[in-house]
Design a protein around this motif. Structure first.
Motif, mmCIF file in Angstrom:
data_model
loop_
_atom_site.group_PDB
_atom_site.id
_atom_site.type_symbol
_atom_site.label_atom_id
_atom_site.label_comp_id
_atom_site.label_asym_id
_atom_site.label_seq_id
_atom_site.Cartn_x
_atom_site.Cartn_y
_atom_site.Cartn_z
ATOM 1 N N PHE A 66 0.943 -1.168 -0.031
ATOM 2 C CA PHE A 66 0.115 0.079 -0.108
ATOM 3 C C PHE A 66 0.864 1.436 0.065
ATOM 4 C CE2 PHE A 66 -3.983 1.996 2.042
ATOM 5 C CZ PHE A 66 -4.125 2.787 0.904
ATOM 6 N N SER A 67 1.752 1.300 -0.798
ATOM 7 C CA SER A 67 3.013 2.497 -1.050
ATOM 8 C C SER A 67 2.214 3.649 -1.394
ATOM 9 C CB SER A 67 3.845 2.036 -2.276
ATOM 10 O OG SER A 67 3.232 1.988 -3.340
ATOM 11 N N ALA A 68 0.894 3.938 -1.850
ATOM 12 C CA ALA A 68 0.299 4.959 -2.168
ATOM 13 C C ALA A 68 -0.432 5.448 -0.869
ATOM 14 C CB ALA A 68 -0.558 4.778 -3.160
ATOM 15 N N PHE A 69 -0.385 4.911 0.369
ATOM 16 C CA PHE A 69 -1.038 5.312 1.518
ATOM 17 C C PHE A 69 -0.848 6.882 2.080
ATOM 18 C CE2 PHE A 69 -1.756 5.544 6.147
ATOM 19 C CZ PHE A 69 -3.068 5.159 6.047
ATOM 20 N N PRO A 70 0.420 7.398 2.054
ATOM 21 C CA PRO A 70 0.697 8.727 2.572
ATOM 22 C C PRO A 70 -0.181 9.388 1.620
ATOM 23 C CG PRO A 70 2.712 7.417 2.257
ATOM 24 C CD PRO A 70 1.692 6.551 1.650
ATOM 25 N N THR A 71 -0.037 9.561 0.296
ATOM 26 C CA THR A 71 -1.014 10.435 -0.529
ATOM 27 C C THR A 71 -2.251 9.994 -0.430
ATOM 28 O OG1 THR A 71 0.969 10.133 -2.248
ATOM 29 C CG2 THR A 71 -1.114 11.124 -2.969
ATOM 30 N N VAL A 72 -2.784 9.022 -0.199
ATOM 31 C CA VAL A 72 -4.085 8.649 -0.078
ATOM 32 C C VAL A 72 -4.621 9.280 1.056
ATOM 33 C CG1 VAL A 72 -6.098 7.150 0.326
ATOM 34 C CG2 VAL A 72 -4.226 6.542 -1.073
ATOM 35 N N LEU A 73 -3.852 9.483 2.475
ATOM 36 C CA LEU A 73 -4.135 9.853 3.451
ATOM 37 C C LEU A 73 -4.106 11.385 3.429
ATOM 38 C CD1 LEU A 73 -4.187 9.345 6.684
ATOM 39 C CD2 LEU A 73 -1.776 9.467 6.840
ATOM 40 N N LEU A 74 -3.228 11.967 2.463
ATOM 41 C CA LEU A 74 -3.393 13.498 2.515
ATOM 42 C C LEU A 74 -4.574 13.926 1.839
ATOM 43 C CD1 LEU A 74 -2.092 16.362 2.288
ATOM 44 C CD2 LEU A 74 -1.079 15.536 0.067
ATOM 45 N N PHE A 75 -4.917 13.287 0.780
ATOM 46 C CA PHE A 75 -6.254 13.924 0.109
ATOM 47 C C PHE A 75 -7.501 13.377 0.798
ATOM 48 C CE2 PHE A 75 -3.383 13.788 -3.656
ATOM 49 C CZ PHE A 75 -3.808 14.907 -4.220
ATOM 50 N N ALA A 76 -7.630 12.271 1.596
ATOM 51 C CA ALA A 76 -8.644 12.007 2.409
ATOM 52 C C ALA A 76 -8.545 13.124 3.763
ATOM 53 C CB ALA A 76 -8.446 10.662 2.942
ATOM 54 N N THR A 77 -7.655 13.370 4.127
ATOM 55 C CA THR A 77 -7.588 14.719 5.299
ATOM 56 C C THR A 77 -8.174 15.992 4.662
ATOM 57 O OG1 THR A 77 -5.784 13.461 6.320
ATOM 58 C CG2 THR A 77 -6.271 15.650 6.904
ATOM 59 N N LEU A 78 -7.646 16.008 3.551
ATOM 60 C CA LEU A 78 -7.996 17.539 2.641
ATOM 61 C C LEU A 78 -9.673 17.379 2.439
ATOM 62 C CD1 LEU A 78 -5.119 18.355 0.516
ATOM 63 C CD2 LEU A 78 -5.805 19.338 2.629
ATOM 64 N N PHE A 79 -10.091 16.279 2.055
ATOM 65 C CA PHE A 79 -11.474 16.018 1.695
ATOM 66 C C PHE A 79 -12.342 16.278 3.041
ATOM 67 C CE2 PHE A 79 -15.019 12.795 0.969
ATOM 68 C CZ PHE A 79 -15.938 13.716 0.062
ATOM 69 N N ARG A 80 -11.861 15.818 4.164
ATOM 70 C CA ARG A 80 -12.583 16.012 5.304
ATOM 71 C C ARG A 80 -12.522 17.306 5.755
ATOM 72 N NH1 ARG A 80 -10.510 11.889 7.152
ATOM 73 N NH2 ARG A 80 -8.917 12.799 8.390
ATOM 74 N N LEU A 81 -11.440 18.031 5.715
ATOM 75 C CA LEU A 81 -11.472 19.352 6.043
ATOM 76 C C LEU A 81 -12.345 20.462 5.249
ATOM 77 C CD1 LEU A 81 -7.439 19.670 6.815
ATOM 78 C CD2 LEU A 81 -9.741 19.623 8.536
ATOM 79 N N GLY A 82 -12.321 20.036 4.010
ATOM 80 C CA GLY A 82 -13.296 20.711 2.929
ATOM 81 C C GLY A 82 -14.665 20.559 3.395
ATOM 82 N N LEU A 83 -15.105 19.164 3.700
ATOM 83 C CA LEU A 83 -16.566 18.848 4.500
ATOM 84 C C LEU A 83 -16.619 19.717 5.561
ATOM 85 C CD1 LEU A 83 -17.113 15.169 3.612
ATOM 86 C CD2 LEU A 83 -17.969 17.183 2.506
ATOM 87 N N ASN A 84 -15.722 19.713 6.334
ATOM 88 C CA ASN A 84 -15.976 20.473 7.889
ATOM 89 C C ASN A 84 -16.197 21.969 7.223
ATOM 90 O OD1 ASN A 84 -15.607 18.393 9.674
ATOM 91 N ND2 ASN A 84 -13.384 18.727 9.602
ATOM 92 N N VAL A 85 -15.485 22.584 6.374
ATOM 93 C CA VAL A 85 -15.644 23.922 6.233
ATOM 94 C C VAL A 85 -17.155 24.150 5.548
ATOM 95 C CG1 VAL A 85 -15.136 25.940 4.589
ATOM 96 C CG2 VAL A 85 -13.541 24.600 5.596
ATOM 97 N N ALA A 86 -17.734 23.177 4.639
ATOM 98 C CA ALA A 86 -18.848 23.373 3.904
ATOM 99 C C ALA A 86 -20.026 23.059 5.170
ATOM 100 C CB ALA A 86 -19.038 22.350 2.903
ATOM 101 N N SER A 87 -19.913 22.161 5.907
ATOM 102 C CA SER A 87 -20.766 21.974 6.973
ATOM 103 C C SER A 87 -20.704 23.166 7.946
ATOM 104 C CB SER A 87 -20.735 20.668 7.710
ATOM 105 O OG SER A 87 -19.308 20.611 8.356
ATOM 106 N N THR A 88 -19.630 23.680 8.383
ATOM 107 C CA THR A 88 -19.818 24.767 9.219
ATOM 108 C C THR A 88 -20.484 25.893 8.621
ATOM 109 O OG1 THR A 88 -17.751 24.249 10.074
ATOM 110 C CG2 THR A 88 -18.431 26.654 10.371
ATOM 111 N N ARG A 89 -20.547 26.240 7.216
ATOM 112 C CA ARG A 89 -21.299 27.288 6.536
ATOM 113 C C ARG A 89 -22.627 26.820 6.740
ATOM 114 N NH1 ARG A 89 -19.092 26.555 2.244
ATOM 115 N NH2 ARG A 89 -17.536 27.914 2.181
ATOM 116 N N VAL A 90 -23.110 25.569 6.576
ATOM 117 C CA VAL A 90 -24.576 25.142 6.738
ATOM 118 C C VAL A 90 -25.044 25.183 8.061
ATOM 119 C CG1 VAL A 90 -26.062 23.229 6.366
ATOM 120 C CG2 VAL A 90 -24.164 23.680 4.650
#
Length: 693
Positions: A66-90
């Protein structure tokens, strides 16, 4: 239609554009307001991605799977932070409309998971943050840091080990290249994981800060902008803020567990579940558990109806595992396909291995992997050392058991010819009498198969006493490996073929391309060059200094294409290589010579032989051999090496005459001894009259 899309390259274009489009979507989530329906879809997608990452991490057999795990972890974290911003607005913009204003997912987590009580939700969220940050993320980050440090420290040693295996012929250049890529990827992976663990920790902190921002914003916006009381605002906004935090914190916790599972993973042929299950599947593990639980269950005041059933389950598991261990392993019966008896395959009549070591069934423990394969390790060491001495990679040795051999016998085959055989005792030690031993030992008398020394097979417990008495004590694996080393050295010429010579030329081409171009294939074809090099090896001249040897051959090849003549022409250029094993730099070279009248007689006989067979009259040859043996006996007894120096015209004839009695003694011409080298004449073989007498 699908074929048309593939042919036009649309699908590869979409695949390559997926990651940039996903990154653009993250930016849109943080900037553009989105409907609550899409917010619910993205929250569920976030949970699904986290679960998928966890499953891949648990099913990986080694971290690099699972050598792509560090990159997957980065984008998953960014996706979750983007959802936090969108949900905070709502939450802050529509929270006053009720608990369903921020979407059904946040509402479900705010009401069902925490029971609608925001005080309980605060504590639940605080516990999740503590578990994520303090336990899982911190532990995984520490493991990543240590693994990255150890991997980088071990990188030079791993590279050197790959080079050593390649030089010893244990792996092919393609395998070496793949292993180097794997080592480099491993270092990059653990370095990336060390940094990626900070994403998870930062995500947990961001979730905590976003929770406080939502609560503070709701308590301010509710009474000021929407005319809500403080209690109603707290009930509504705190509940929505906690639901939003929990729906983001749960995938974060899942990814933290996946990261910890990856960095703590030990390479195995099984996935994590199979590895753990296999290591716990032992009766010795569950028997003590059953006994201790049983003793605990019968103590007064204990919940007997809970502990005693648990003890019974553990005891049943131990009994079941014990029964399985006693049961013989099932033999899978595969229906054999009908074989055409009229057909004979090439594998039935040929063996592609140049060196084969056949052993009796009694010696199989020496190559048993469960006992450490002591013989295989020594054979590898023999090949590595011999390759360094000879100057080319010695072929691999195939070890196979032969039911036709006696139980404790072995046989060494080189090129399909048996060159050595003997027997050893696998459970005993061989005590060699090197001339310094005192007293006698109890055991079976034998002869050392390599040097012919008197020896005794003794019990392993008597090894220290034998060493104290002056005997050289070796194990059976060393006896076989030493015999193999001696035979391979004696038959080194038979191990060198056109492929090995081409490898020597390829290696020299990187350092001396013009020399290689002047040597082969013009004026010398590969077959003739191979014949010349094999002739040098037959007279114990190693190929370590191949550049020097190649330069001499290139000059001689301009004068003659005959391999035997080339060998005689280049030997004076290689005199230093020949005598370096006979004496030190400051020591004189011990030599034996022939009396002048005898040399003249032999020279006349050689010149009168038009067939160039270089034969000597049998009776005279026998007398010369006897005289040489008498003269060499004191030197051989004192382990003093020497050379036999004769006229160039008779060198080949004398070499053929004495190679059976003095195989390790070089026969040199006067021109091969360097002029600056001091010479000590230790014996002179007399005139024909003296030989006749």
């Amino acid at each position: 239609m699908a074929i048309a899309l593939k042919s036009r390259g649309v699908l590869p274009l979409l695949r390559s554009s997926a990651l940039p489009l996903a990154t653009l979507l993250l930016v849109i989530l943080m900037v553009v307001p989105i409907p609550t329906f899409l917010l619910d879809v993205f929250f569920i997608m976030n949970i699904a991605i986290s679960l998928a990452v966890l499953m891949v991490a648990l099913n990986a057999q080694k971290p690099l799977d699972f050598s792509a795990f560090p990159t997957v972890l980065l984008f998953a974290t960014l996706f979750r932070l983007g959802l936090n911003v969108a949900s905070t607005r709502v939450v802050l913009g529509h929270g006053h409309e009720g608990e369903a204003a921020a979407g059904h997912v946040i509402e479900a987590f705010g009401t069902f998971v925490i029971g609608g009580d925001y005080i309980v939700g605060l504590f639940v969220f605080a516990i999740l943050v503590i578990i994520n940050m303090i336990v899982v993320t911190k532990g995984a980050g520490r493991v990543s840091e240590v693994s990255a440090r150890f991997t980088l420290d071990a990188l030079p040693g791993k590279q050197m080990a790959i080079d050593a295996d390649l030089n010893a012929g244990l792996i092919t250049p393609e395998e070496a290249k793949a292993r180097r890529v794997e080592v480099s990827t491993e270092a990059d992976f653990y370095g990336s994981m060390d940094g990626s663990s900070k994403f998870v920790k930062g995500d947990a902190v961001a979730g905590l800060l976003i929770l406080f921002a939502n609560i503070a914003g709701g308590l301010i916006l509710g009474p000021v902008s929407h005319g809500m009381s403080i209690g109603d605002a707290a009930q509504t906004y705190v509940l929505l803020a906690i639901g939003d935090a929990l729906v983001a914190q749960l995938p974060s916790l899942i990814l933290s567990i996946a990261a910890a599972a990856i960095v703590t993973r030990v390479t195995s042929s099984q996935d994590l579940a199979g590895q753990i299950g296999g290591q716990f599947a032992s009766a010795r593990t569950w028997t003590p558990v059953a006994v201790i639980l049983g003793l605990l269950g019968i103590m007064p005041g204990m919940p007997h109806f809970i502990i005693l059933p648990a003890a019974g389950i553990a005891g049943f598991a131990a009994w079941k595992l014990n029964q399985q261990a006693k049961r013989p392993a099932p033999v899978e019966v595969v229906a054999a396909e009908p074989v055409d008896q009229s057909k004979i395959g090439w594998d039935e009549v040929s063996d592609h291995m140049q060196v084969v070591l056949d052993i009796g069934y009694g010696l199989v423990p020496l190559v048993d992997e469960r006992r450490g394969s002591p013989l295989m390790g020594r054979i590898t060491g023999v090949r590595r050392q011999l390759s360094k001495e000879l100057g080319f990679v010695v072929p691999q040795v195939r070890v196979r058991d032969d039911i036709n051999l006696p139980p404790f016998a072995y046989r060494i085959n080189v090129g399909g010819v048996t060159v050595g055989e003997d027997s050893v005792s696998p459970d005993e030690m061989l005590a060699l009498d090197t001339g310094q031993a005192v007293g006698s030992l109890n055991g079976k008398r034998a002869k050392d198969p390599t040097f012919g020394l008197d020896a005794v097979w003794i019990a392993q417990g008597d090894a220290d006493a034998a060493t104290g008495a002056g005997y050289l004590v070796v194990d059976p694996g060393t006896v076989v490996a030493t015999h193999l080393n001696h035979q391979l050295g004696a038959h080194a010429a038979e191990l060198l073929g056109p492929d090995e010579v081409q490898s020597l030329l390829d290696g020299l081409k990187d350092r001396a391309a013009n020399l290689v171009a002047a040597l082969s294939p013009n004026p010398l074809p590969l077959t003739t060059l191979t014949q010349v090099l094999r002739g040098l090896l037959a007279e114990n001249i190693p190929l370590k200094e191949f550049r020097r040897i190649a330069a001499a051959i290139a000059v001689a090849a301009q004068k003659t294409p005959d391999a035997d003549e080339i060998i005689e022409m280049i030997r004076p250029e290689l005199g230093g290589l020949i005598i370096q094993k006979l004496c030190g730099v400051r020591e004189p070279l011990r030599v034996m010579t022939l009396e002048g009248q005898l040399e003249g007689l032999l020279g006349q006989a050689v010149r009168s032989d038009p067939s160039r067979r270089h034969t000597i009259e049998p009776d005279l040859g026998r007398r010369i051999v006897d005289a040489l043996q008498r003269a060499a006996a004191p030197l051989v007894a004192d382990a003093k090496p020497f050379a036999l120096v004769v006229q160039p015209a008779i060198r080949v004839a004398i070499r053929k005459l004495v190679r059976t009695i003095l195989p390790d003694t070089p026969v040199m011409s006067f021109f091969e001894v360097p002029e600056e080298k001091a010479v000590e004449v230790v014996a002179v073989i007399g005139a024909p009259e003296a030989l006749a007498a």
